[in-house]
Scaffold this motif. Structure first.
Motif, PDB file in Angstrom:
ATOM      1  N   HIS A   1       0.786  -1.246   0.024  1.00 26.59           N
ATOM      2  CA  HIS A   1      -0.070   0.073  -0.104  1.00 26.59           C
ATOM      3  C   HIS A   1       0.731   1.149  -0.081  1.00 26.59           C
ATOM      4  CE1 HIS A   1      -3.127   2.585   0.888  1.00 26.59           C
ATOM      5  NE2 HIS A   1      -4.123   1.745   0.474  1.00 26.59           N
ATOM      6  N   PRO A   2       0.674   2.128  -0.833  1.00 29.63           N
ATOM      7  CA  PRO A   2       1.412   3.369  -0.859  1.00 29.63           C
ATOM      8  C   PRO A   2       1.027   4.410   0.164  1.00 29.63           C
ATOM      9  CG  PRO A   2      -0.521   3.623  -2.503  1.00 29.63           C
ATOM     10  CD  PRO A   2      -0.442   2.143  -2.075  1.00 29.63           C
ATOM     11  N   GLY A   3       0.134   4.197   0.890  1.00 21.40           N
ATOM     12  CA  GLY A   3      -0.107   5.033   2.210  1.00 21.40           C
ATOM     13  C   GLY A   3       0.450   4.702   3.522  1.00 21.40           C
ATOM     14  N   ILE A   4       1.629   3.422   3.460  1.00 24.73           N
ATOM     15  CA  ILE A   4       1.936   3.137   4.729  1.00 24.73           C
ATOM     16  C   ILE A   4       3.485   3.794   4.823  1.00 24.73           C
ATOM     17  CG2 ILE A   4       0.778   1.091   5.114  1.00 24.73           C
ATOM     18  CD1 ILE A   4       2.938  -0.386   4.359  1.00 24.73           C
ATOM     19  N   ASN A   5       4.235   4.238   5.999  1.00 22.26           N
ATOM     20  CA  ASN A   5       5.468   4.655   6.180  1.00 22.26           C
ATOM     21  C   ASN A   5       6.299   3.975   6.622  1.00 22.26           C
ATOM     22  OD1 ASN A   5       2.940   7.148   6.518  1.00 22.26           O
ATOM     23  ND2 ASN A   5       4.742   7.757   4.937  1.00 22.26           N
ATOM     24  N   ARG A   6       5.916   2.908   7.467  1.00 22.16           N
ATOM     25  CA  ARG A   6       6.990   1.844   7.877  1.00 22.16           C
ATOM     26  C   ARG A   6       6.293   0.792   7.975  1.00 22.16           C
ATOM     27  NH1 ARG A   6       9.627   5.747   7.614  1.00 22.16           N
ATOM     28  NH2 ARG A   6      11.036   6.709   9.239  1.00 22.16           N
ATOM     29  N   LEU A   7       7.058  -0.432   8.002  1.00 15.91           N
ATOM     30  CA  LEU A   7       6.483  -1.997   7.948  1.00 15.91           C
ATOM     31  C   LEU A   7       7.338  -2.574   8.789  1.00 15.91           C
ATOM     32  CD1 LEU A   7       5.095  -3.679   4.658  1.00 15.91           C
ATOM     33  CD2 LEU A   7       6.064  -4.886   6.587  1.00 15.91           C
ATOM     34  N   ALA A   8       6.625  -3.333   9.737  1.00 19.59           N
ATOM     35  CA  ALA A   8       7.314  -4.197  10.793  1.00 19.59           C
ATOM     36  C   ALA A   8       6.589  -5.559  10.275  1.00 19.59           C
ATOM     37  CB  ALA A   8       7.189  -3.721  12.067  1.00 19.59           C
ATOM     38  N   PHE A   9       7.344  -6.588  10.324  1.00 18.02           N
ATOM     39  CA  PHE A   9       7.142  -8.027  10.256  1.00 18.02           C
ATOM     40  C   PHE A   9       7.788  -8.878  11.073  1.00 18.02           C
ATOM     41  CE2 PHE A   9       8.108 -12.140   7.775  1.00 18.02           C
ATOM     42  CZ  PHE A   9       6.729 -12.580   7.934  1.00 18.02           C
ATOM     43  N   THR A  10       6.982  -9.956  11.564  1.00 13.33           N
ATOM     44  CA  THR A  10       7.670 -11.011  12.535  1.00 13.33           C
ATOM     45  C   THR A  10       7.317 -12.217  11.615  1.00 13.33           C
ATOM     46  OG1 THR A  10       8.085 -10.028  14.514  1.00 13.33           O
ATOM     47  CG2 THR A  10       8.260 -12.426  14.583  1.00 13.33           C
ATOM     48  N   GLY A  11       8.289 -13.174  11.213  1.00 13.15           N
ATOM     49  CA  GLY A  11       7.938 -14.245  10.364  1.00 13.15           C
ATOM     50  C   GLY A  11       8.977 -15.130   9.804  1.00 13.15           C
ATOM     51  N   SER A  12       8.673 -15.609   8.707  1.00 12.04           N
ATOM     52  CA  SER A  12       9.565 -16.443   8.011  1.00 12.04           C
ATOM     53  C   SER A  12      10.518 -15.890   7.038  1.00 12.04           C
ATOM     54  CB  SER A  12       8.986 -17.875   7.157  1.00 12.04           C
ATOM     55  OG  SER A  12       8.188 -17.424   6.049  1.00 12.04           O
ATOM     56  N   VAL A  13      11.658 -16.306   6.703  1.00 13.64           N
ATOM     57  CA  VAL A  13      12.463 -15.858   5.658  1.00 13.64           C
ATOM     58  C   VAL A  13      11.635 -15.766   4.224  1.00 13.64           C
ATOM     59  CG1 VAL A  13      14.423 -15.966   4.311  1.00 13.64           C
ATOM     60  CG2 VAL A  13      14.443 -16.431   6.699  1.00 13.64           C
ATOM     61  N   PRO A  14      11.002 -17.002   3.710  1.00 13.00           N
ATOM     62  CA  PRO A  14      10.282 -16.542   2.381  1.00 13.00           C
ATOM     63  C   PRO A  14       9.163 -15.465   2.521  1.00 13.00           C
ATOM     64  CG  PRO A  14      10.457 -18.880   3.031  1.00 13.00           C
ATOM     65  CD  PRO A  14      11.064 -18.172   4.198  1.00 13.00           C
TER      66      PRO A  14
END
Length: 491
Positions: A225-238
């Motif tokens: 989404h172009p409206g987000i400014n930061r993205l945090a993710f916890t999960g798998s490498v793929p």
């Protein structure tokens, strides 16, 4: 119960999204299945691009007013959120246990109190971190400010869904950002309870939003989404690779906490009782912990005694329903994951590894219960040593000298954590310095202050969060330089 709510062991949970301060239904739903007995416990609203667009729009609309609040006022609201979590601790523990199969006693005593602390600690720390003292250079005044980035997208995992979500939500909100969360489809329900708590604590509409759904249908449009400014993710490498490619066109800064294949190094002078105790901890949450020390490297002179004690202690673990106070290990999260874990062990055994204990499903319990497993005689470079199993499976290897131990510990594409057990302080300093890991524990495990950095090297992630590192990520740091000259005189 109506179509929009479910009763989870007596706790009422709303199954709709939380967007812009309102409950929003979707035309489609998905099944939420408990790993305890593989029974469907809810039909949860399944969001997609439409719901993501609405949530991001609500977050963007709420951002200016939330940003403008003095830090102390934001912090006071977040303390009320923590109060609400503590008031509903039993509800949260009950629902998450049913939803992802983790131990009820762990939620009551450790996990849910930590969820509240995620808000309190960052609320307090924001008041320190966001007020940077001015600098001076050649008579000029430099003001360092931490400006909230905007809308933060947070995609959370199923193994500790509420704790790992709030570890990001807390600092993001404390810094003045607004948030859109996509909870895990295998354990989505406590995010909905958190929305109720947020609303009751006075978090303004649009500041916190929850869009439920699958990764493909809800996660993909959120990450792109172009409206987000930061993205945090916890999960798998793929999955991280998919997310990074989706976010790349928008040049969105990423924080990834990914997998691990962490070593436990036990030296000849180690306190064996301590070492075995740490080793047994690796079976917590059915081994579904990114930080777990799955590879145990033990000095050859003590390997037999260590292994015998480990097997003896492992045999004492009680497997069963996580709602039972006596249970030490519950089920794996889902049938697909159960089959993946089984496949790793089956292939290792076929390649002549030996299981000293475990090595297969718990046939007495059936379902998704897999016996805690200790493998030895594993060939160098075998899959079970290089890939993250994410289940109750550990391997034991031996080493003869320190250099060999460090080299083998570092022989992995991951670099999340490592644990060292030794009574030699000089060795402890030397080895911890040499290990490639974001966190090294010496004669302890799973200890960390929330102001300390956390993250991994290599395939274990991108960046660090915790304390000042969280605010560095969730803010745009600005330097404003004021000249002593050129001012008009007023008044």
């Amino acid at each position: 119960m109506d179509d929009h709510h479910a009763s989870i062991d007596g706790v009422r949970v709303d199954l709709r999204h939380w967007i812009g301060g309102e409950r929003i239904a979707s035309a489609r739903t998905f099944a939420d299945v408990s790993p305890i007995d593989e029974q469907e416990i809810a039909r949860v609203a399944a969001g997609g691009a439409t719901e993501v667009d609405a949530a991001v729009a609500a977050a963007r609309a709420a951002f200016p007013a939330w940003r403008a609040l003095p830090v102390a006022e934001r912090s006071a609201i977040l303390h009320r959120v923590a109060d609400g979590i503590e008031a509903r601790l039993e509800d949260l523990a009950t629902v998450e246990t049913r939803d992802n199969g983790s131990l009820l006693r762990s939620h009551r005593r450790g996990v849910m109190p930590r969820v509240a602390l995620n808000f309190r600690a960052f609320a307090d720390y924001a008041e320190k971190q966001l007020g940077h003292p001015d600098l001076s250079v050649r008579g000029h005044r430099e003001r360092i400010t931490y400006d909230p980035a905007g809308v933060v997208a947070i995609i959370t995992p199923w193994n500790a869904p509420l704790m790992l979500a709030t570890w990001r939500i807390g600092p993001a909100l404390a810094a003045g950002n607004t948030v859109v969360v996509k909870p895990p489809e295998w354990a989505p329900l406590t995010a909905s309870l958190l929305a109720d708590i947020m609303h009751a604590a006075g978090v303004p509409a649009g500041v916190f939003n929850v869009v439920q759904g699958t990764g493909a249908e809800a996660g993909t449009p959120l990450t792109a989404h172009p409206g987000i400014n930061r993205l945090a993710f916890t999960g798998s490498v793929p999955t991280a690779g998919v997310i990074a490619r989706a976010a790349a066109p928008n040049i969105v800064p990423l924080s990834f906490e990914l997998g691990g294949k962490s070593p436990l190094l036990v030296f000849a002078d180690a306190d064996l009782e301590l070492a075995v105790g740490i080793a047994v901890e690796q079976f917590d949450n059915a081994g579904q912990v990114c930080l777990k020390a799955a590879r145990m490297l033990v000095h050859s002179s003590i390997a037999d005694e260590f292994t015998n004690r480990l097997v003896e202690r492992t045999a004492q673990l009680t497997q069963g329903d996580p709602r039972d106070e006596a249970t030490d290990q519950s089920a794996l999260i889902a049938r697909r994951h159960f089959e993946q874990v089984s496949g790793f062990v089956d292939r290792a055994l076929a390649d002549r590894a030996r299981a000293l204990i475990g090595g297969g499903p718990n046939t007495e319990l059936g379902g998704l219960y897999y016996r805690p497993t200790v493998l030895v005689d594993v060939k160098p470079g075998a899959e079970i040593l290089t890939e993250e199993v994410f289940g109750p499976v550990v391997t034991v290897e031996t080493f003869d000298d320190e250099d060999d131990a460090v080299a083998r510990a570092n022989d992995t594409r991951f670099g999340l954590a490592a644990t060292v057990v030794t009574t030699d302080r000089t060795r402890a300093e030397r080895v911890s310095h040499a290990l490639n890991a974001g966190t090294v524990w010496v004669n302890c495990f799973f200890v960390r202050d929330l102001e300390a950095p956390f993250g991994g090297n290599g395939k274990s992630g991108i960046g660090r969060e915790g304390g000042a590192w969280s605010f560095d990520f969730y803010c745009d740091v600005k330097n404003s330089v004021f000249s002593p000259n050129g001012w008009q005189q007023h008044g």
